[in-house]
Design a protein around this motif. Structure first.
Motif, short mmCIF file in Angstrom:
data_model
loop_
_atom_site.label_atom_id
_atom_site.label_comp_id
_atom_site.label_asym_id
_atom_site.label_seq_id
_atom_site.Cartn_x
_atom_site.Cartn_y
_atom_site.Cartn_z
N ASN A 1 -61.30 38.76 -3.64
CA ASN A 1 -60.21 38.38 -2.74
C ASN A 1 -59.34 39.56 -2.33
O ASN A 1 -58.56 40.07 -3.15
N PRO A 2 -59.46 40.01 -1.08
CA PRO A 2 -58.54 41.04 -0.58
C PRO A 2 -57.19 40.41 -0.23
O PRO A 2 -57.13 39.32 0.34
N VAL A 3 -56.12 41.10 -0.59
CA VAL A 3 -54.76 40.59 -0.38
C VAL A 3 -53.93 41.67 0.30
O VAL A 3 -54.10 42.87 0.03
N ILE A 4 -53.03 41.24 1.16
CA ILE A 4 -52.08 42.16 1.78
C ILE A 4 -50.67 41.71 1.45
O ILE A 4 -50.37 40.51 1.46
N VAL A 5 -49.81 42.68 1.10
CA VAL A 5 -48.39 42.43 0.86
C VAL A 5 -47.63 43.25 1.88
O VAL A 5 -47.85 44.45 2.02
N VAL A 6 -46.73 42.59 2.64
CA VAL A 6 -46.07 43.27 3.75
C VAL A 6 -44.58 42.93 3.77
O VAL A 6 -44.18 41.82 3.43
N ARG A 7 -43.78 43.91 4.18
CA ARG A 7 -42.34 43.69 4.34
C ARG A 7 -42.10 43.17 5.76
O ARG A 7 -42.45 43.82 6.74
N ARG B 1 -61.54 41.66 7.25
CA ARG B 1 -60.29 42.16 6.69
C ARG B 1 -59.39 42.66 7.81
O ARG B 1 -59.84 43.33 8.73
N LEU B 2 -58.11 42.38 7.70
CA LEU B 2 -57.16 42.83 8.70
C LEU B 2 -56.76 44.29 8.48
O LEU B 2 -56.80 45.11 9.39
N CYS B 3 -56.32 44.58 7.27
CA CYS B 3 -55.86 45.93 6.93
C CYS B 3 -56.86 46.56 5.97
O CYS B 3 -57.13 45.99 4.91
N VAL B 4 -57.39 47.70 6.34
CA VAL B 4 -58.45 48.33 5.54
C VAL B 4 -57.94 49.52 4.73
O VAL B 4 -58.65 50.03 3.87
N SER B 5 -56.72 49.95 4.99
CA SER B 5 -56.14 51.06 4.24
C SER B 5 -55.40 50.54 3.01
O SER B 5 -54.98 49.38 2.96
N GLU B 6 -55.23 51.42 2.03
CA GLU B 6 -54.51 51.04 0.81
C GLU B 6 -53.05 50.74 1.11
O GLU B 6 -52.45 49.87 0.49
N LYS B 7 -52.47 51.45 2.06
CA LYS B 7 -51.08 51.22 2.44
C LYS B 7 -50.87 51.76 3.85
O LYS B 7 -51.70 52.50 4.39
N GLY B 8 -49.76 51.36 4.48
CA GLY B 8 -49.48 51.82 5.83
C GLY B 8 -48.26 51.13 6.39
O GLY B 8 -47.51 50.46 5.68
N LYS B 9 -48.07 51.30 7.70
CA LYS B 9 -46.96 50.66 8.40
C LYS B 9 -47.44 50.20 9.77
O LYS B 9 -48.10 50.96 10.48
N VAL B 10 -47.11 48.96 10.11
CA VAL B 10 -47.57 48.38 11.37
C VAL B 10 -46.43 47.60 12.01
O VAL B 10 -45.49 47.17 11.34
N ALA B 11 -46.53 47.40 13.33
CA ALA B 11 -45.59 46.54 14.04
C ALA B 11 -46.04 45.09 13.91
O ALA B 11 -45.23 44.18 13.73
N LYS B 12 -47.36 44.87 14.03
CA LYS B 12 -47.98 43.57 13.87
C LYS B 12 -49.26 43.76 13.06
O LYS B 12 -49.77 44.88 12.93
N LEU B 13 -49.78 42.66 12.55
CA LEU B 13 -51.06 42.71 11.83
C LEU B 13 -52.17 42.41 12.83
O LEU B 13 -52.25 41.28 13.35
N VAL B 14 -52.99 43.40 13.12
CA VAL B 14 -54.01 43.27 14.15
C VAL B 14 -55.39 43.42 13.53
O VAL B 14 -55.69 44.43 12.87
N CYS B 15 -56.26 42.43 13.75
CA CYS B 15 -57.62 42.51 13.22
C CYS B 15 -58.39 43.57 13.99
O CYS B 15 -58.45 43.54 15.23
N PRO B 16 -59.01 44.52 13.30
CA PRO B 16 -59.75 45.58 13.99
C PRO B 16 -61.04 45.09 14.66
O PRO B 16 -61.62 45.82 15.46
N TYR B 17 -61.47 43.88 14.33
CA TYR B 17 -62.75 43.38 14.86
C TYR B 17 -62.60 42.85 16.30
O TYR B 17 -63.24 43.34 17.22
N HIS B 18 -61.71 41.86 16.49
CA HIS B 18 -61.55 41.26 17.82
C HIS B 18 -60.09 41.22 18.28
O HIS B 18 -59.75 40.50 19.22
N GLN B 19 -59.23 41.97 17.59
CA GLN B 19 -57.84 42.16 17.97
C GLN B 19 -56.98 40.89 17.91
O GLN B 19 -55.95 40.80 18.61
N TRP B 20 -57.38 39.91 17.13
CA TRP B 20 -56.44 38.81 16.88
C TRP B 20 -55.19 39.43 16.25
O TRP B 20 -55.29 40.28 15.34
N THR B 21 -54.03 38.99 16.68
CA THR B 21 -52.77 39.64 16.30
C THR B 21 -51.83 38.63 15.64
O THR B 21 -51.59 37.54 16.17
#
Length: 428
Positions: free
Chosen positions: A78-84, A103-123
């Motif tokens: 189970n991949p999990v994301i924790v976001v502020r 998976r939406l986020c593939v890096s161990e950590k980062g900063k984004v404006a929105k959560l965007v799927c890299p596959y088909h860009q669902w946001t």
């Protein structure tokens, strides 16, 4: 439980039954039967009944300091994301797009404006709501039906706790106490100075068992024993009068500075207690001197010993005046475990000026590697046809007994709940 799994039957059903029987019949003062340490089916049950149902430490709030900061982790499959999110709120989600599961986020950590799927860009918004899926989905497509699947999340004392369970166990009393004990550290104004990851070829329970006793310390951990006093409490039957006097003298100083220190226990799962280090030392460094020149939070006295925090099933911590260390254990397979170690200091401490990373790491790099070798040799022996459960020392290994008792109780409890769910589903 997933209806697909139910319709196919539970391939682990016989193993679940055998697991419960072994736990009910075990000698509570002996180590566990061999399958608990090396059987892949039992490992899958561990993941489903312990790591998917209990509260786990996902990270520290200082790792996601502002809106859009995120961290990711893997709990079994189970991949999990924790976001502020907005207004500083911490969210946790399954890191799985509601479109086709990428998976939406593939890096161990980062900063984004929105959560965007890299596959088909669902946001997705940072609170999990689906904002955009494209006109390709058709006019009748309802965005509100496809929010990210949430994960239970709570924060306290600078820690982020998550649980994959639908109804996780009660933890609020411990979290309130943790907030109180961590108040002097001003955890929102800390940072991770360095993080290490160690892979150990041993079952996760062997890693925890090794941590829960210091029977092995004098023969294995010279660097650690430069500063650490092994006793967790003055009630320890091995504690000398000299140690008790040292605790009393230290406690008087902590009391004067309003530093929490008294033993606080919450069943066998959680414990917080501050214990002094060896006389003349103030931090877990090779020479016992401060590892960071700037003390944490409102702390004025560097001689705070170590506040030890236990959180089962997978974390132990040491909090000193100048820095703190957070350890988490993540099962990978029946005979492989990942151990992460994070060293935290004041946010405004400057590397190379206030602290040296190599010096900060030195003691626990050595200790972690020594423990890795011990756990791996333990695993190799347990894999033998000659292995049978052996007796624990009730004085030197009471911490191991407590861990195995907690594990057994939670496993039996969760297996019972699971069986009830399966029966209800099959009847329905």
């Amino acid at each position: 439980m997933d209806t697909t799994v139910l319709s196919l039957g539970d391939p682990l059903a016989p193993a679940r039954k055998a697991t419960a029987e072994m736990l009910r019949e075990r000698n509570t003062s002996f180590s566990l039967p061999q399958p608990f340490y090396n059987d892949e089916r039992l490992f899958q049950i561990d993941m489903q009944e312990i790591f998917h149902k209990e509260w786990l430490i996902a990270g520290m709030t200082c790792e996601i300091p502002s809106k859009g900061n995120y961290l990711t982790l893997q709990i079994g499959d189970n991949p999990v994301i924790v976001v502020r999110g907005a207004e500083g709120k911490v969210h946790a989600f399954h890191n799985v797009c509601r479109h086709r599961g990428s998976r939406l986020c593939v890096s161990e950590k980062g900063k984004v404006a929105k959560l965007v799927c890299p596959y088909h860009q669902w946001t997705y918004e940072l609170d999990g709501r689906l904002l955009f899926a494209g006109s390709e989905m058709g006019a009748d497509f309802n965005l509100a039906d496809y929010s990210l699947k949430p994960v239970n999340v709570k924060t306290a004392g600078g820690y982020i706790f998550i649980s994959l369970a639908k109804e996780p166990p009660a933890i609020d009393e411990f979290l309130r106490t943790l907030d109180h004990y961590m108040e002097p550290y001003d955890m929102e104004n800390t940072k991770v100075a360095v993080k290490t990851t160690l892979m150990e070829k041993a079952n996760w329970k062997l890693v925890l068992e090794n941590n829960r006793e210091c029977y092995h310390c004098s023969g294995s951990h010279p660097e650690l024993l430069n500063t650490l006093l092994e006793w967790d409490d003055t009630n320890d039957p091995r504690a000398s009068q000299e140690f008790k006097d040292h605790v009393a003298d230290s406690a008087a100083k902590w009391e004067a500075e309003k530093i929490p220190y008294l033993h606080a226990g919450f069943g066998l799962r959680n414990r917080i207690v501050r214990m002094p280090l060896l006389k003349g030392t103030v931090s877990m460094t090779m020479d016992g001197k401060q590892g960071c020149k700037k003390l944490m939070g409102r702390i004025q006295n560097p001689d705070l010993g170590s506040m030890r925090i236990l959180h089962l099933p997978h974390s132990w911590n040491h909090c000193m005046g100048d820095h703190m260390i957070v350890f988490t254990v993540w099962p990978i397979s029946a005979q492989e475990t990942m151990v992460t170690t994070k060293w935290l200091v004041r946010k405004d401490a400057v590397e190379g000026e206030d602290y040296d990373v190599a010096r900060l790491r030195e003691v626990w790099d050595a200790t972690n590697d020594q423990d890795r070798r011990l756990a791996e040799e333990n695993q190799r022996g347990i894999n033998s046809t000659a292995y049978q459960p052996g007796p624990y020392s009730k004085t030197y290994e009471f911490g191991v007994i407590n861990f195995i008792d907690w594990y057994s109780e939670r496993m039996l409890n969760n297996l019972g709940e699971e069986s009830a769910h399966v029966r209800e589903a099959s009847v329905g």
